[in-house]
Scaffold this active site. Sequence first.
Site, PDB file in Angstrom:
ATOM      1  N   ARG A   1      29.850  94.572 -16.889  1.00 30.50           N
ATOM      2  CA  ARG A   1      30.420  95.431 -17.793  1.00 30.50           C
ATOM      3  C   ARG A   1      30.107  96.767 -17.885  1.00 30.50           C
ATOM      4  O   ARG A   1      31.084  97.658 -18.304  1.00 30.50           O
ATOM      5  CB  ARG A   1      30.333  94.519 -19.273  1.00 30.50           C
ATOM      6  CG  ARG A   1      30.601  93.273 -19.324  1.00 30.50           C
ATOM      7  CD  ARG A   1      30.807  92.741 -20.813  1.00 30.50           C
ATOM      8  NE  ARG A   1      31.818  93.166 -21.452  1.00 30.50           N
ATOM      9  CZ  ARG A   1      31.424  94.065 -22.519  1.00 30.50           C
ATOM     10  NH1 ARG A   1      30.330  94.631 -22.758  1.00 30.50           N
ATOM     11  NH2 ARG A   1      32.455  94.617 -23.078  1.00 30.50           N
TER      12      ARG A   1
ATOM     13  N   TYR B   1      33.444  99.058 -17.711  1.00 32.42           N
ATOM     14  CA  TYR B   1      33.878  99.796 -18.806  1.00 32.42           C
ATOM     15  C   TYR B   1      33.075 100.747 -19.474  1.00 32.42           C
ATOM     16  O   TYR B   1      33.285 101.050 -20.747  1.00 32.42           O
ATOM     17  CB  TYR B   1      34.131  98.506 -20.018  1.00 32.42           C
ATOM     18  CG  TYR B   1      34.811  97.299 -19.490  1.00 32.42           C
ATOM     19  CD1 TYR B   1      36.189  97.389 -19.014  1.00 32.42           C
ATOM     20  CD2 TYR B   1      34.056  96.292 -19.452  1.00 32.42           C
ATOM     21  CE1 TYR B   1      36.717  95.934 -18.783  1.00 32.42           C
ATOM     22  CE2 TYR B   1      34.755  95.026 -18.793  1.00 32.42           C
ATOM     23  CZ  TYR B   1      35.992  94.748 -18.659  1.00 32.42           C
ATOM     24  OH  TYR B   1      36.447  93.902 -18.163  1.00 32.42           O
TER      25      TYR B   1
ATOM     26  N   CYS C   1      24.514  98.567  -3.598  1.00 35.22           N
ATOM     27  CA  CYS C   1      24.809  99.618  -2.777  1.00 35.22           C
ATOM     28  C   CYS C   1      25.962 100.526  -3.181  1.00 35.22           C
ATOM     29  O   CYS C   1      26.775 100.689  -2.579  1.00 35.22           O
ATOM     30  CB  CYS C   1      24.616  99.550  -1.467  1.00 35.22           C
ATOM     31  SG  CYS C   1      23.165  99.054  -0.819  1.00 35.22           S
ATOM     32  N   GLU C   2      25.847 100.935  -4.835  1.00 33.52           N
ATOM     33  CA  GLU C   2      26.689 101.534  -5.232  1.00 33.52           C
ATOM     34  C   GLU C   2      26.051 102.438  -6.388  1.00 33.52           C
ATOM     35  O   GLU C   2      25.360 101.951  -7.203  1.00 33.52           O
ATOM     36  CB  GLU C   2      27.772 100.572  -5.967  1.00 33.52           C
ATOM     37  CG  GLU C   2      28.638  99.687  -5.205  1.00 33.52           C
ATOM     38  CD  GLU C   2      30.224  99.576  -5.055  1.00 33.52           C
ATOM     39  OE1 GLU C   2      30.610 100.862  -5.782  1.00 33.52           O
ATOM     40  OE2 GLU C   2      30.570  99.102  -4.460  1.00 33.52           O
TER      41      GLU C   2
ATOM     42  N   GLY D   1      39.851  88.399 -29.827  1.00 34.31           N
ATOM     43  CA  GLY D   1      39.652  89.930 -29.846  1.00 34.31           C
ATOM     44  C   GLY D   1      38.613  90.211 -30.767  1.00 34.31           C
ATOM     45  O   GLY D   1      38.402  91.247 -30.693  1.00 34.31           O
TER      46      GLY D   1
ATOM     47  N   TYR E   1      31.686  87.424 -20.907  1.00 37.53           N
ATOM     48  CA  TYR E   1      32.144  88.401 -19.747  1.00 37.53           C
ATOM     49  C   TYR E   1      31.019  89.013 -19.018  1.00 37.53           C
ATOM     50  O   TYR E   1      30.945  89.931 -18.521  1.00 37.53           O
ATOM     51  CB  TYR E   1      33.001  89.520 -20.396  1.00 37.53           C
ATOM     52  CG  TYR E   1      34.110  89.025 -21.201  1.00 37.53           C
ATOM     53  CD1 TYR E   1      35.078  88.333 -20.537  1.00 37.53           C
ATOM     54  CD2 TYR E   1      34.281  88.990 -22.809  1.00 37.53           C
ATOM     55  CE1 TYR E   1      36.054  87.803 -21.529  1.00 37.53           C
ATOM     56  CE2 TYR E   1      35.264  88.543 -23.312  1.00 37.53           C
ATOM     57  CZ  TYR E   1      36.173  88.065 -22.726  1.00 37.53           C
ATOM     58  OH  TYR E   1      37.319  87.622 -23.388  1.00 37.53           O
TER      59      TYR E   1
ATOM     60  N   GLY F   1      37.039  84.721 -27.977  1.00 40.14           N
ATOM     61  CA  GLY F   1      36.011  84.156 -26.783  1.00 40.14           C
ATOM     62  C   GLY F   1      34.752  85.001 -27.285  1.00 40.14           C
ATOM     63  O   GLY F   1      33.632  84.397 -27.583  1.00 40.14           O
ATOM     64  N   ARG F   2      34.620  86.358 -26.822  1.00 36.45           N
ATOM     65  CA  ARG F   2      33.478  87.082 -26.966  1.00 36.45           C
ATOM     66  C   ARG F   2      32.656  86.615 -28.230  1.00 36.45           C
ATOM     67  O   ARG F   2      31.339  86.698 -28.450  1.00 36.45           O
ATOM     68  CB  ARG F   2      34.059  88.647 -27.489  1.00 36.45           C
ATOM     69  CG  ARG F   2      32.775  89.336 -27.091  1.00 36.45           C
ATOM     70  CD  ARG F   2      33.073  90.804 -27.255  1.00 36.45           C
ATOM     71  NE  ARG F   2      34.186  91.128 -26.783  1.00 36.45           N
ATOM     72  CZ  ARG F   2      34.510  91.840 -25.452  1.00 36.45           C
ATOM     73  NH1 ARG F   2      33.340  92.423 -24.782  1.00 36.45           N
ATOM     74  NH2 ARG F   2      35.599  92.133 -24.848  1.00 36.45           N
TER      75      ARG F   2
ATOM     76  N   GLU G   1      42.257  82.268 -30.586  1.00 29.90           N
ATOM     77  CA  GLU G   1      41.600  82.086 -29.344  1.00 29.90           C
ATOM     78  C   GLU G   1      40.464  82.868 -29.269  1.00 29.90           C
ATOM     79  O   GLU G   1      40.296  83.875 -28.553  1.00 29.90           O
ATOM     80  CB  GLU G   1      42.714  82.527 -28.303  1.00 29.90           C
ATOM     81  CG  GLU G   1      43.974  81.787 -28.288  1.00 29.90           C
ATOM     82  CD  GLU G   1      45.056  82.727 -27.732  1.00 29.90           C
ATOM     83  OE1 GLU G   1      44.713  83.643 -27.075  1.00 29.90           O
ATOM     84  OE2 GLU G   1      46.304  82.170 -27.507  1.00 29.90           O
TER      85      GLU G   1
HETATM   86  N1  LLP Z   1      43.201  85.401 -25.644  1.00 35.48           N
HETATM   87  C1  LLP Z   1      44.036  86.005 -24.753  1.00 35.48           C
HETATM   88  C2  LLP Z   1      45.296  85.641 -24.538  1.00 35.48           C
HETATM   89  C3  LLP Z   1      43.215  86.929 -23.727  1.00 35.48           C
HETATM   90  O1  LLP Z   1      43.578  87.664 -22.952  1.00 35.48           O
HETATM   91  C4  LLP Z   1      41.711  87.227 -24.574  1.00 35.48           C
HETATM   92  C5  LLP Z   1      40.880  88.073 -23.707  1.00 35.48           C
HETATM   93  C6  LLP Z   1      41.415  86.301 -25.231  1.00 35.48           C
HETATM   94  C7  LLP Z   1      42.123  85.409 -26.219  1.00 35.48           C
HETATM   95  C8  LLP Z   1      39.771  86.437 -26.023  1.00 35.48           C
HETATM   96  O2  LLP Z   1      39.421  87.572 -26.393  1.00 35.48           O
HETATM   97  P1  LLP Z   1      37.973  87.908 -26.847  1.00 35.48           P
HETATM   98  O3  LLP Z   1      37.856  87.060 -28.243  1.00 35.48           O
HETATM   99  O4  LLP Z   1      36.948  87.545 -26.200  1.00 35.48           O
HETATM  100  O5  LLP Z   1      37.953  89.398 -27.166  1.00 35.48           O
HETATM  101  N2  LLP Z   1      36.164  91.564 -19.590  1.00 35.48           N
HETATM  102  C9  LLP Z   1      36.492  92.323 -20.865  1.00 35.48           C
HETATM  103  C10 LLP Z   1      37.224  91.641 -21.937  1.00 35.48           C
HETATM  104  C11 LLP Z   1      38.551  90.983 -21.404  1.00 35.48           C
HETATM  105  C12 LLP Z   1      39.465  90.332 -22.413  1.00 35.48           C
HETATM  106  C13 LLP Z   1      40.398  89.315 -21.761  1.00 35.48           C
HETATM  107  N3  LLP Z   1      41.171  88.686 -22.691  1.00 35.48           N
HETATM  108  C14 LLP Z   1      35.214  92.598 -21.379  1.00 35.48           C
HETATM  109  O6  LLP Z   1      34.185  92.400 -20.805  1.00 35.48           O
HETATM  110  O7  LLP Z   1      35.088  93.280 -22.382  1.00 35.48           O
END
Ligand code: LLP
Length: 437
Positions: free
Chosen positions: A333, A337, A364-365, A257, A392, A296-297, A294
């Site tokens: 994105r 969003y 086409c949107e 997150g 993402y 990601g981003r 966990e």
């Molecule tokens: N763990 C779980 C259970 C999750 O659902 C997620 C993200 C993460 C870890 C990783 O979160 P991060 O560190 O990446 O924030 N598509 C959206 C973001 C969706 C996130 C979904 N879950 C965007 O482009 O902003």
Amino acid sequence: MNDSDNQAPVLPPAVLPGTPHIAYRGGELHVEGAALAALADAHATPLFVYSKAAMLQALDAYRRGFAGRHATICYAMKANSSLAVLQLFAAAGCGFDIVSGGELERVLAAGGDPAKVIFSGVGKTRAEMRRALDAGIGCFNVESEAELEVLSAVASEAGRTARVSIRVNPDVDPQTHPYISTGLKGNKFGVSHERALATYQRAASLPGLQVVGIDCHIGSQITQEAPYLDAMERVLDLVSEIEAAGIPIDHIDFGGGLGIDYNGDTPPAADALWSRLLARLDARGHGGKHLMIEPGRSLVGNAGVCVTEVLYLKPGEQKNFCIVDAAMNDLPRPAMYQAFHAIVPLQEAKQPAAEAYDVVGPVCESGDWIGRARRLDVAAGDRLAVLSAGAYCMSMSSNYNTRGRAAEVLVDGAQAHLIRRREAAADTFAHEVLLPS
Ligand code: LLP
């Protein structure tokens, strides 16, 4: 997370958001030692380009934060699941947070260690559970009581033991976009604080399951520290309750997150955030536990750009459009969003741009826009870089309008590796079947 960029700088900032590994050198935008213009010449556009050093630097910030602790960083691969990116994190010793059987197959194909895989997600199928058990994954993050029963049955039938952690919903507001808030009561994720103890007791009584941890994830693109601290307090309250009921908790997983810089955002640095969270954890007597996260981003987002070519300029009465060859299928994105991504020219601008454009794709949107009211000095044939596109974007891309997915390049110093070939039209319908004639 909005696109209200009325105050957008007229000149691109000398220091681009996010990472020193993506910067102008001699007036040309580079990813590490590679000039983006040369990569676009070689591989065409739209083209995703990633910096290996930026990814490893982001990982190092977490590692510094956890120095001296028993901690596992499980890269949330949904952010960018390209095989070479997974390979890079696997080689760096990371585990993976997966949310589907497909993601598990990617981890295995990239040489990841299944024992360091945790399986999150509210809707795991029996087949996915079975495959994950056979592969020997480290842990299932169970999201409901019903899932617990099914996992117990699948594991028992397979003669295996599923290691489980229950995802609890700490009911804190991560103060981010509603679509990416996950830790509030109204969300579909996790088990409520109130039901957590009973769910643990049920898990401990079921065959085929071994309770090993507790897990939470409150949302994404979080730029403040307070929601993390609040969630930690709530989770630690539960850990005490569950352990007092005689169920030991070996690991605590705090999810992902952490936000990145898209538009002057200032999330805490991973090491600074974790030094404060760990101090709290120590104060509450849980600092010796196995910790998991966990992210990601925050590992990949600022490490990537998408290079796109200007196809047409279309001046209008109300606004000017800059039509580029990347679109919402490549960069979903903004459409999904109203997210902001900085857009800069490959040749550093020398003077302020006179015109503002809505940068839009060919789909086409009307929702197919990438940036609004951007000041750019551009002509058809110029190329632009959409920044902070490492997370993402490719992983959420689609073939809408029968557009093949873009190519991807990973830069390591002066070397550029093509890690995904551009999809041809035939690739996009390769699995389709005509009716008998
Ligand atoms: N763990 C779980 C259970 C999750 O659902 C997620 C993200 C993460 C870890 C990783 O979160 P991060 O560190 O990446 O924030 N598509 C959206 C973001 C969706 C996130 C979904 N879950 C965007 O482009 O902003």
